[in-house]
Design an enzyme around this catalytic site. Structure first.
Site, PDB file in Angstrom:
ATOM      1  N   GLU A 112       0.838  -1.189   0.000  1.00 58.35           N
ATOM      2  CA  GLU A 112       0.000   0.000   0.000  1.00 58.35           C
ATOM      3  C   GLU A 112       0.883   1.252   0.000  1.00 58.35           C
ATOM      4  O   GLU A 112       1.850   1.315   0.755  1.00 58.35           O
ATOM      5  CB  GLU A 112      -0.908   0.021   1.235  1.00 58.35           C
ATOM      6  CG  GLU A 112      -1.982   1.087   1.133  1.00 58.35           C
ATOM      7  CD  GLU A 112      -2.949   1.056   2.313  1.00 58.35           C
ATOM      8  OE1 GLU A 112      -4.115   1.403   2.134  1.00 58.35           O
ATOM      9  OE2 GLU A 112      -2.530   0.702   3.427  1.00 58.35           O
TER      10      GLU A 112
ATOM     11  N   HIS B 116      -7.355  -2.365  14.886  1.00 54.62           N
ATOM     12  CA  HIS B 116      -7.430  -1.543  13.668  1.00 54.62           C
ATOM     13  C   HIS B 116      -7.238  -2.410  12.425  1.00 54.62           C
ATOM     14  O   HIS B 116      -8.016  -2.341  11.469  1.00 54.62           O
ATOM     15  CB  HIS B 116      -6.356  -0.451  13.740  1.00 54.62           C
ATOM     16  CG  HIS B 116      -6.331   0.486  12.574  1.00 54.62           C
ATOM     17  ND1 HIS B 116      -6.740   1.795  12.664  1.00 54.62           N
ATOM     18  CD2 HIS B 116      -5.926   0.318  11.287  1.00 54.62           C
ATOM     19  CE1 HIS B 116      -6.596   2.385  11.489  1.00 54.62           C
ATOM     20  NE2 HIS B 116      -6.104   1.504  10.631  1.00 54.62           N
ATOM     21  N   GLU B 117      -6.194  -3.245  12.451  1.00 57.19           N
ATOM     22  CA  GLU B 117      -5.894  -4.048  11.270  1.00 57.19           C
ATOM     23  C   GLU B 117      -6.943  -5.134  11.042  1.00 57.19           C
ATOM     24  O   GLU B 117      -7.318  -5.420   9.902  1.00 57.19           O
ATOM     25  CB  GLU B 117      -4.499  -4.666  11.388  1.00 57.19           C
ATOM     26  CG  GLU B 117      -3.374  -3.651  11.586  1.00 57.19           C
ATOM     27  CD  GLU B 117      -3.394  -2.518  10.568  1.00 57.19           C
ATOM     28  OE1 GLU B 117      -3.697  -2.768   9.388  1.00 57.19           O
ATOM     29  OE2 GLU B 117      -3.120  -1.372  10.961  1.00 57.19           O
TER      30      GLU B 117
ATOM     31  N   HIS C 106     -10.027  -3.951   9.364  1.00 61.52           N
ATOM     32  CA  HIS C 106      -9.871  -3.801   7.916  1.00 61.52           C
ATOM     33  C   HIS C 106     -10.216  -5.069   7.137  1.00 61.52           C
ATOM     34  O   HIS C 106     -10.486  -4.992   5.938  1.00 61.52           O
ATOM     35  CB  HIS C 106      -8.410  -3.461   7.596  1.00 61.52           C
ATOM     36  CG  HIS C 106      -8.081  -2.007   7.639  1.00 61.52           C
ATOM     37  ND1 HIS C 106      -8.797  -1.060   6.948  1.00 61.52           N
ATOM     38  CD2 HIS C 106      -7.068  -1.341   8.252  1.00 61.52           C
ATOM     39  CE1 HIS C 106      -8.244   0.134   7.151  1.00 61.52           C
ATOM     40  NE2 HIS C 106      -7.204  -0.012   7.932  1.00 61.52           N
TER      41      HIS C 106
END
Length: 856
Positions: A137, A307-308, A311
């Site tokens: 990314e 958080h990850e 996703h």
């Protein structure tokens, strides 16, 4: 936003991939790799060329196979290095239909921490090891294999890695088979993934180990780590398992991958990366000895893991159409991580702590050089610039505001509807608002458009009628500096009023969508708080009589998050020149009774800011004020923790130690900190981690050359990643010039990893005595820094210049950037320089009057 047909950085849309078969063979010692990729595509119109993304790769062979087995070799391969693409030309036109593109290529394992890159680490025995890992990314998959490297070109991926037989390898899918090739190497075939974007592909090779899998509702969860660090995995497994269950239930959709590996990588430019089924992390954000870290360190690990994992649904299962929508991926994961952590450990008071992140977003959004949350993104450089506070913290804050206004269950139902409707696909931002509107029947799109596509935020001013029956609300854009032209921006502001009456406390909700409005109250108000619950993304200003009524009963009637807002809003008023430093200090003194961690965190930060305004006798008087304010608060807790302490008490004790010693210059606090640090060095387990971390910082800020050697030794030989980071940061705090020069040198001589060096330099510029020396080092080594450090880290490093608020220092910084650019973050740089000017103006405006008020 320009579409694919008008944006030169986007590929033609008539060739659409559906599946990749990738074979890669890295040579770790030579820092190279070779590979093949077969891409199944559908060609929508006759063409004699195919454009594909490729960067830093040598393509040696290209052919296409049609559906009946016919093969056509490319007549030419033209590379465009600037546009990072290759044009594959053919002697005759390819008719519309399905094809397979087969490409052979080679590449370099770079040292820039993006694409397919090489990293080294030294184990506990002193042996150096090499790994190869990925970070794709935003647009770096094209550095590992030729591909259609745009989020909308979703496909499934089958990966095969050929690696030395003694090395561990992992990718997005589970291992299907391992084949001994008989030449000291093995071939590892991984299961095909679901359809996803190229930026989510990952593969890691090196001397790693994996924990035994933990079954989480049928999903195998493992921690993959460098050899010898398995004892640091229990906490991550616990937090990861909780997050997997939490999100599966919140979204109402099972985890979309086949397995989940969380991989600790020694060198990593970001904090972590949400590769489907193969999330990569910095070691310090995954590997932890639960008995040794501070509460903020534990929270940070849990937050990043959550958080990850958030996703995996919001970003991986449903993905933005183009990079202008990356804000929603990151904002939503930020919002969901706070929610997950709040459920994982309610003692942290995570939503109260979220106020600190909201304040960071306010700080940037108070600048003339701010930007809307969603902006036009054309190039890869534009995409790199999106990873900032406005994307993460402001985006997360406005989502929290919307959730609290609509209702938590209603908001959740809207999210579940959105994900189910668009799973495996791509979306634009409005698709989310439309889904929430469909479920809630509330004007989510109208509200959110005003926050997403307009920059800045409002100051909501409140006044009350003489009879207490009506509140007048008025909105204006809040800026630190007065705008040359009046700003007439109007937001749809979800205002939640907390109204104190003779019979109790009432809540009134009002959507302020005009410049001003009158809100009729059901009962006569004794006092009113404008931002009840603290979730509104706006500053509040009260008429004098409203502020007096509110302040006189704030400990009885306001929650900690609302008291936090009162302090934070007042400090912003100081920064904007509407309130004096003297008036703020008077407000701070009224908080002697305060016991909440987050309120004290914002107070401590503001009081540290006031310290920069004073020198000489005024500084001595100010130190007395700090001691008078902080000592009774520490006395309530005592220096020694006991079993009744909550996790927030443990953290608060450390805060008071730092405030007393570093700002109050309290001799006893400094001595006690030194004694505690000595005890920690003898037996780390004998000192509570939060107080140990505070003591470490105090000793460094007062330290000499002998203590520097001790700290350097601890940094080079840590027992945990958190201890390494703690001592690394502490090296920046020593007041001596020689010690600062040594720390600065280590950022470029290989002692400090390039993933950490930019952030260490940022902290060095915040050193009270030697910050300018650090800036001069950056100036003198600008070329080397830009060559060696990850490109996305340069502008983050420069955040430290805002501490250089003496006019002559600031002039030097600003003049330097008149001639030097930061392409990966030019807007963020302009924001940093504007904040520097704001800090200079504060010093020039307030130093004299504030010093006089202290000494008169």
């Amino acid at each position: 936003m320009p579409d694919a047909s008008t944006n030169p950085h986007r590929l033609p849309s008539f060739v659409v991939p559906s599946h990749y078969r990738i074979v890669l063979e890295p040579e770790l010692d030579e820092a190279t790799f070779s590979g093949t990729v077969e891409i199944e595509v559908e060609i929508g119109q006759a063409t004699d060329n195919i454009q594909i993304n490729s960067a830093d790769l040598e393509i040696s062979s290209v052919l296409v196979r049609d559906a009946i087995g016919g093969e056509t070799s490319a007549s030419d391969v033209e590379h465009d290095e600037e546009m990072e693409r290759a044009t594959l030309s053919f002697a005759s036109e390819l008719s519309p239909g399905p094809y397979t593109i087969a490409i052979d290529f080679t590449g370099i394992l770079n040292d820039q921490l993006h694409g397919f890159y090489r990293s080294t680490f030294t184990d506990d025995e002193g042996e150096e090891h090499t790994i190869a890992t990925t970070q794709f990314e935003s647009t770096h998959a094209r550095r590992a294999f030729p591909c259609f490297d745009e989020p909308a070109f979703k496909a499934s991926f089958g990966v095969t890695l050929i690696v030395p037989e003694d090395q561990f390898a992992v990718s997005n899918g589970p291992t299907v088979s391992e084949t001994d090739l008989g030449n000291g190497r093995k071939s590892i075939l991984f299961e095909d993934t679901m359809v996803m974007s190229t930026y989510l592909v990952a593969f890691i090779v090196g001397p790693f180990e994996a924990t035994d899998p933990v079954d989480v509702d049928g999903v195998p969860l493992r921690i993959v780590h460098p050899i010898g660090k398995g004892h640091l995995t229990d906490y991550a497994l616990e937090a990861g398992a909780f997050a997997l269950k939490f999100f599966s239930r919140y979204y109402g959709i099972p985890y979309p991958g086949q397995k989940l590996d969380m991989v600790a990588v020694p060198d990593f430019a970001f904090g972590a990366m949400e590769n489907l089924g193969c999330i990569t992390y910095r070691e310090v954000l995954l590997l932890v000895d639960k008995s040794r870290p501070t509460e903020p360190e534990l929270l940070r690990v849990a937050d990043v893991i959550a958080h990850e994992i958030a996703h995996m649904w919001f970003g991986d299962l449903v993905t933005m159409e183009w990079w202008n929508g990356i804000w929603l991926n990151e904002a939503f994961a930020t919002f969901m991580a706070a929610m997950c952590s709040d459920n994982f450990n309610s003692g942290w008071g995570r939503w109260n702590q979220f106020s600190l992140e909201r304040s960071m977003a306010f700080d940037v959004d108070s600048l003339a050089n701010t930007r809307p949350i969603e902006i036009e993104v054309n190039s890869p450089v534009d995409a790199e610039g999106m990873f900032d506070l406005l994307t993460y913290e402001k985006g997360g804050s406005v989502l929290r505001m919307l959730e609290q206004y609509l209702g938590e269950e209603e908001f959740k139902d809207g999210i579940s509807y959105y994900l189910n409707k668009h799973k495996y696909g791509n979306t634009e931002t409005n698709d989310l608002w439309d889904a929430i509107e469909h479920v809630t029947q509330q004007p989510a799109r109208r509200i959110m458009d005003s926050w997403i596509f307009q920059k800045g935020f409002p100051l909501v001013s409140a006044s009350i009628s003489e009879d207490g029956s009506t509140i007048t609300l008025e909105q204006d854009r809040f800026l630190y500096t007065k705008a040359e032209v009046a700003d007439t921006t109007i937001w749809s502001v979800p205002v939640v009023l907390k109204v104190g009456t003779s019979t109790g406390i009432e809540e009134v909700r009002y959507l302020l969508e005009e410049k001003s409005a009158e809100v009729e109250l059901a009962s006569t108000a004794d006092w009113v708080a404008v931002n009840a619950g603290g979730s509104g993304f706006f500053r509040a200003r009260y008429s004098a009589e409203m502020l007096k009524a509110l302040s006189s009963s704030m400990f009885e009637n306001l929650t900690p998050i609302e008291r936090y807002g009162l302090v934070d809003d007042t400090w912003s008023s100081v920064m904007a020149g509407r309130t004096s430093a003297t008036e703020f200090l008077e407000l701070a003194r009224s908080f002697k009774r305060e016991t909440d961690l987050d309120v004290w965190t914002v107070l401590s930060g503001c009081l540290s800011g006031l310290e920069k305004l004073v020198e000489g006798d005024a500084k001595l008087r100010y130190q007395t004020v700090i001691r008078d304010l902080a000592q009774p608060a520490l006395d309530r807790l005592d220096w020694e923790p006991d079993e009744s302490d909550s996790s927030r008490d443990l953290e608060l004790r450390g805060l008071f130690v730092r405030l007393l010693a570093n700002v109050g210059d309290d001799e006893l606090a400094i001595k006690n900190a030194g004694d505690l640090h000595d005890s920690y060095l003898r037996d780390a387990g004998s000192v509570e981690p939060n107080i140990a971390a505070a003591a470490t910082g105090v000793v460094a800020s007062k330290g000499d050359s002998a203590q520097y050697e001790v700290f350097l030794g601890k940094y080079k030989n840590p027992t945990t990643p958190q201890e390494e980071r703690r001592y690394q940061s502490a090296l920046s705090a020593f007041p001596g010039e020689t010690e600062m020069q040594r720390t600065l040198a280590m950022t470029l001589d290989g002692t400090v990893r390039t993933q950490d060096a930019p952030y260490l330099l940022a902290v060095c510029m915040r050193n009270k005595e030697q910050g300018y020396l650090a800036w001069e080092f950056i100036k003198d080594n600008w070329g080397t820094i830009n060559k060696d450090f990850p490109s996305n880290s340069i502008v983050r490093m420069l955040s430290g210049v805002t501490s250089l608020s003496k006019p002559e220092q600031a002039d030097d910084v600003i003049a330097f950037f008149d001639e030097h650019e930061v392409p990966q973050g030019q807007l963020t740089l302009q924001q940093t320089l504007e904040k520097l000017r704001v800090n200079v103006a504060l010093r020039e405006r307030e130093s004299g009057p504030f010093s006089k008020s202290l000494t008169s």
